[in-house]
Enzyme design. Sequence first.
Site, PDB file in Angstrom:
ATOM      1  N   TYR A  95      12.125   8.288  16.370  1.00  0.00           N
ATOM      2  CA  TYR A  95      12.954   9.250  15.613  1.00  0.00           C
ATOM      3  C   TYR A  95      14.453   9.140  15.886  1.00  0.00           C
ATOM      4  O   TYR A  95      15.253   9.175  14.946  1.00  0.00           O
ATOM      5  CB  TYR A  95      12.419  10.689  15.801  1.00  0.00           C
ATOM      6  N   GLU A 137       2.243  14.806  14.070  1.00  0.00           N
ATOM      7  CA  GLU A 137       1.718  13.463  14.353  1.00  0.00           C
ATOM      8  C   GLU A 137       0.976  13.451  15.692  1.00  0.00           C
ATOM      9  O   GLU A 137      -0.073  12.814  15.810  1.00  0.00           O
ATOM     10  CB  GLU A 137       2.861  12.432  14.322  1.00  0.00           C
TER      11      GLU A 137
HETATM   12  C1  HEM Z   1      12.696  13.428   9.883  1.00  0.00           C
HETATM   13  C2  HEM Z   1      12.411  12.173   9.815  1.00  0.00           C
HETATM   14  C3  HEM Z   1      11.603  11.480   8.743  1.00  0.00           C
HETATM   15  C4  HEM Z   1      11.327  11.866   7.463  1.00  0.00           C
HETATM   16  C5  HEM Z   1      11.736  13.144   6.746  1.00  0.00           C
HETATM   17  C6  HEM Z   1      10.521  10.820   6.871  1.00  0.00           C
HETATM   18  C7  HEM Z   1      10.040  10.835   5.572  1.00  0.00           C
HETATM   19  C8  HEM Z   1       9.220   9.882   5.024  1.00  0.00           C
HETATM   20  C9  HEM Z   1       8.727   9.906   3.664  1.00  0.00           C
HETATM   21  C10 HEM Z   1       9.023  10.980   2.631  1.00  0.00           C
HETATM   22  C11 HEM Z   1       7.941   8.815   3.501  1.00  0.00           C
HETATM   23  C12 HEM Z   1       7.206   8.402   2.230  1.00  0.00           C
HETATM   24  C13 HEM Z   1       5.772   8.801   2.310  1.00  0.00           C
HETATM   25  C14 HEM Z   1       5.005   8.367   1.066  1.00  0.00           C
HETATM   26  O1  HEM Z   1       5.334   8.817  -0.020  1.00  0.00           O
HETATM   27  O2  HEM Z   1       4.085   7.579   1.202  1.00  0.00           O
HETATM   28  C15 HEM Z   1       7.948   8.095   4.758  1.00  0.00           C
HETATM   29  C16 HEM Z   1       7.266   6.916   4.969  1.00  0.00           C
HETATM   30  C17 HEM Z   1       7.463   6.137   6.080  1.00  0.00           C
HETATM   31  N1  HEM Z   1       8.194   6.440   7.188  1.00  0.00           N
HETATM   32 FE1  HEM Z   1       9.216   8.138   7.533  1.00  0.00          FE
HETATM   33  N2  HEM Z   1      10.328   9.825   7.784  1.00  0.00           N
HETATM   34  C18 HEM Z   1      10.983  10.172   8.934  1.00  0.00           C
HETATM   35  C19 HEM Z   1      11.033   9.443  10.096  1.00  0.00           C
HETATM   36  C20 HEM Z   1      10.502   8.203  10.267  1.00  0.00           C
HETATM   37  C21 HEM Z   1      10.603   7.434  11.488  1.00  0.00           C
HETATM   38  C22 HEM Z   1      11.260   7.889  12.769  1.00  0.00           C
HETATM   39  C23 HEM Z   1       9.972   6.249  11.257  1.00  0.00           C
HETATM   40  C24 HEM Z   1       9.807   5.115  12.237  1.00  0.00           C
HETATM   41  C25 HEM Z   1      10.507   4.038  12.249  1.00  0.00           C
HETATM   42  C26 HEM Z   1       9.460   6.292   9.893  1.00  0.00           C
HETATM   43  C27 HEM Z   1       8.738   5.286   9.278  1.00  0.00           C
HETATM   44  C28 HEM Z   1       8.145   5.387   8.051  1.00  0.00           C
HETATM   45  C29 HEM Z   1       7.327   4.343   7.470  1.00  0.00           C
HETATM   46  C30 HEM Z   1       7.013   2.991   8.106  1.00  0.00           C
HETATM   47  C31 HEM Z   1       6.892   4.824   6.238  1.00  0.00           C
HETATM   48  C32 HEM Z   1       6.015   4.090   5.221  1.00  0.00           C
HETATM   49  C33 HEM Z   1       6.976   3.408   4.304  1.00  0.00           C
HETATM   50  C34 HEM Z   1       6.415   2.227   3.648  1.00  0.00           C
HETATM   51  O3  HEM Z   1       5.865   1.418   4.371  1.00  0.00           O
HETATM   52  O4  HEM Z   1       6.542   2.118   2.427  1.00  0.00           O
HETATM   53  N3  HEM Z   1       9.806   7.480   9.336  1.00  0.00           N
HETATM   54  N4  HEM Z   1       8.715   8.770   5.670  1.00  0.00           N
END
Ligand code: HEM
Length: 405
Positions: A95, A137
């Site tokens: 994060y 998580e």
């Molecule tokens: C407050 C912090 C965060 C928010 C609000 C957030 C929000 C989101 C959202 C909205 C999605 C799309 C989900 C979907 O529609 O399938 C997503 C996917 C993802 N997030 Fe986060 N996220 C945050 C932090 C993080 C962190 C710290 C990581 C780690 C590096 C991360 C890694 C990912 C990954 C790998 C995906 C899947 C994206 C893909 O492979 O297409 N996120 N997140």
Amino acid sequence: MLDMPTKELIKATIPVLREHGVTLTRHFYARMFTHNPELKSIFNQGNQQNGSQQQALAMAVLAYAEHIENPGVLQPVLTMVANKHASLGIRAEHYPIVGKHLLASIREVLGDAANDELIAAWAAAYGQLADILIAQEQAIYQQAATQDGGWTGWRSFRVQQKVAESEEITSFYLVPADGGVVPDYRPGQYLSVRVMVPELGLMQPRQYSLSAAPGNAYLRISVKKETGATNTPGGMVSKVLHDSIAEGALIDVAPPMGDYFLHQDRDTPVVLISAGVGVTPKLSMLEYLAKTQPARSVQFIHACRHGGVHAFRQRVRELQQQYPGMNSTVYYETPREQDVRDRDYDRTGRIDLMAIAEYAIQPQADYYVCGPKPFMQAQIASLKALGVDAQRIHMEAFGSGGVAA
Ligand code: HEM
Ligand SMILES: Cc1cc2nc3c(=O)[nH]c(=O)nc-3n(C[C@H](O)[C@H](O)[C@H](O)COP(=O)(O)OP(=O)(O)OC[C@H]3O[C@@H](n4cnc5c(N)ncnc54)[C@H](O)[C@@H]3O)c2cc1C
């Protein structure tokens, strides 16, 4: 809790997020992957290339700013995101890295419009969202690790069997390489797998719905080979799975997760609506219902292009024979000559819930919808027009960004 001045500062960024949200998130990803290239193998590079991930994050940031006074309405989305994150092995220590690049990107993209006060407001907001997600998580990891046959992170599975279900969908029967048991899961949930993608030189994860009922000695996923088109490259991971992962191969698998699942505690009617490969989570639900709740009424409504791509045709027919409560309606968009002869479908064209509302819409029913995004949007519009309560509509999007009911 965020204080009033912080909320006001966040709200003041809504117009700029509406206009430049995707520029901001594109900048953010480019910045993060330059400084932390190790994260490339966690993120879906296909979604990066087709732009859907930048769009999904921009929409999420905007939605958060718009609902800052009442963030509770975002809880279902956060649950979806927490499940996706946990399936991909995102940990608390990731994060601060994402936060650092997001705040730096706000400053760099907004330029003079981003003063220290605004950055501090976004830092507080990011911290609040991060805390909510980290807690959710952790609960998901705890549950995944402590159940029978459970684990967290990646576990090696052997591909016991590959079975072609149609011209483009193949099932993979996965058994633990360590000889251990497989965990229970809820019908409708998915798992992540990861494979080496040679053209990227990176490991890449993808999610696949479990396509069989829980309770077997294997986990089954069913993957469509994304062949691409003239100006669209084919799918990276689905190609590796179809062409390079043979029976006997080992593959990394994350535990079953996901917020889209059959409500097993209810006995009310179930309406399963899918198109194409969106049939996979429904098959898990259908097998489970046939086994455990045969008195529960089920409408199975499915659309595909034609008989050549009609996956699980035989299995659904068998289930229908065993399952007195089930009724099936299959649509072929463009039946081939042999389909017309074999008559393996009930209707031509696309699913039109209005035309079959007499039996497809039932009091107290839950509606499970899965398929391409435009398909889901059309079904949700029809369900709402037919008076179905949004609480009863459950959706799985096979990509980033989800679809809101
Ligand atoms: C407050 C912090 C965060 C928010 C609000 C957030 C929000 C989101 C959202 C909205 C999605 C799309 C989900 C979907 O529609 O399938 C997503 C996917 C993802 N997030 Fe986060 N996220 C945050 C932090 C993080 C962190 C710290 C990581 C780690 C590096 C991360 C890694 C990912 C990954 C790998 C995906 C899947 C994206 C893909 O492979 O297409 N996120 N997140
Ligand atoms: C919860 C969930 C469950 C899922 N369940 C299933 C399932 O049961 N079965 C299944 O088959 N899939 C399922 N999916 C989808 C799956 O995770 C993958 O997204 C899918 O297999 C495609 O991955 P890929 O690596 O082959 O394609 P990618 O390489 O990721 O490409 C994705 C799409 O983008 C297109 N694309 C790539 N580059 C560009 C570009 N530059 N411009 C325009 N378009 C481009 C590709 O043609 C392809 O159609 C699920 C997804 C989710 C989120």
